[in-house]
Design an enzyme around this catalytic site. Structure first.
Site, mmCIF file in Angstrom:
data_model
loop_
_atom_site.group_PDB
_atom_site.id
_atom_site.type_symbol
_atom_site.label_atom_id
_atom_site.label_comp_id
_atom_site.label_asym_id
_atom_site.label_seq_id
_atom_site.Cartn_x
_atom_site.Cartn_y
_atom_site.Cartn_z
ATOM 1 N N CYS A 245 -26.732 -14.582 -13.425
ATOM 2 C CA CYS A 245 -26.051 -13.288 -13.625
ATOM 3 C C CYS A 245 -26.984 -12.132 -13.277
ATOM 4 O O CYS A 245 -26.552 -11.123 -12.694
ATOM 5 C CB CYS A 245 -25.581 -13.153 -15.074
ATOM 6 S SG CYS A 245 -24.403 -14.425 -15.554
ATOM 7 N N ARG B 78 -17.243 -17.077 -13.599
ATOM 8 C CA ARG B 78 -17.457 -16.022 -12.590
ATOM 9 C C ARG B 78 -16.151 -15.828 -11.823
ATOM 10 O O ARG B 78 -15.858 -16.572 -10.882
ATOM 11 C CB ARG B 78 -18.572 -16.416 -11.611
ATOM 12 C CG ARG B 78 -19.912 -16.595 -12.266
ATOM 13 C CD ARG B 78 -21.029 -16.893 -11.295
ATOM 14 N NE ARG B 78 -22.120 -17.491 -12.030
ATOM 15 C CZ ARG B 78 -22.962 -16.822 -12.820
ATOM 16 N NH1 ARG B 78 -22.859 -15.521 -12.937
ATOM 17 N NH2 ARG B 78 -23.908 -17.461 -13.479
#
Ligand code: BEZ
Length: 236
Positions: free
Chosen positions: A59, A137
């Site tokens: 991330c 995601r």
């Protein structure tokens, strides 16, 4: 007791939007203040994307990559809006850590505090068998009229390809502006596809192409960017 809990289950029924649907609206707290979606983004393309967790390696690389590319998203009239199941204070502390890691970099797009998972559930970002407490995601590409135009999902261990996300937006904008479709692995500057004829007359006018339903035509990269961009966008 369980029966009572079952009866008291007031959870909303969520049905995620699909391509062609109107993007569901919401009001959320973000690192840039309150956001009313999609009204605050009217007239813009939006990349609404979720990530599993703050302070995690993949991330972190994605956030600095999104920030580094923000000027290219701006050039194609596109705003970024991030989301994770985390508090604003966690998001801000993570931004501070990113800034320290990357020479004072400032994350300038908003990140939603979705602690109650309302937006994540609204957009189908919680995949129970991956995690029922964090988002996968997900990427929703939403057009200036608030319509969902593309959806992508990536697993937690694989960071997104930002050029692919921009390529999709450029492709959608090219299709809208020039009335064409884009072939496999298309990049701006490659030949595009004329729509397949749907009447006998249109097929005759299509010219002498074989097969009759597949006709390439040239579309210069410069012509695309002149039409869709505020400035010529670098590819990578
Ligand atoms: C990461 O961003 O590195 C990550 C987040 C959640 C699960 C696995 C990896």
């Amino acid at each position: 007791m369980d029966d009572i809990l079952d009866l008291c289950d007031c959870s909303e029924n969520y049905s995620m939007p699909l391509i062609g649907d109107r993007a569901p609206g919401f009001v959320a707290s973000t690192t840039d203040g309150a956001v009313t979606f999609p009204d605050d983004f009217a007239g813009k393309w939006v990349v609404l994307f979720s990530h599993p967790s703050d302070f995690t390696p993949v991330c972190t690389t994605e956030f600095i990559a999104f920030q580094n590319d923000i000027k290219y998203f701006d050039e194609i009239n596109t705003k970024l809006l991030g989301l994770s199941v985390g508090t604003l204070s966690s998001h801000l502390a993570w931004f501070d850590a990113i800034s320290k890691m990357y020479n004072g970099a400032n994350i300038t797009f908003p990140l939603i505090d979705d602690m109650n998972m309302h937006v994540a559930k609204l957009y189908g970002m919680i995949h129970e068998n991956a995690s029922n407490t964090s988002a996968v995601r997900a990427v929703f590409i939403i057009d200036p009229k608030g319509i969902v135009r593309a959806i992508l999902y990536y697993p937690a261990v694989l960071g997104r390809n930002l050029w692919e996300i921009r390529r999709m937006i450029i492709g959608l904008q090219t299709s809208d502006a020039f009335g064409v479709a884009l072939p496999a692995n298309w990049e701006p500057g490659d030949d595009v596809l004329a729509p397949a004829p749907t009447t006998n007359e249109a097929m005759r006018k299509h010219g002498n192409v074989s097969p009759w339903f597949l006709k390439y035509k040239e579309l210069a990269e410069r012509d695309i960017y002149e039409k869709i961009c505020t400035k010529h966008g670098d590819k990578k």
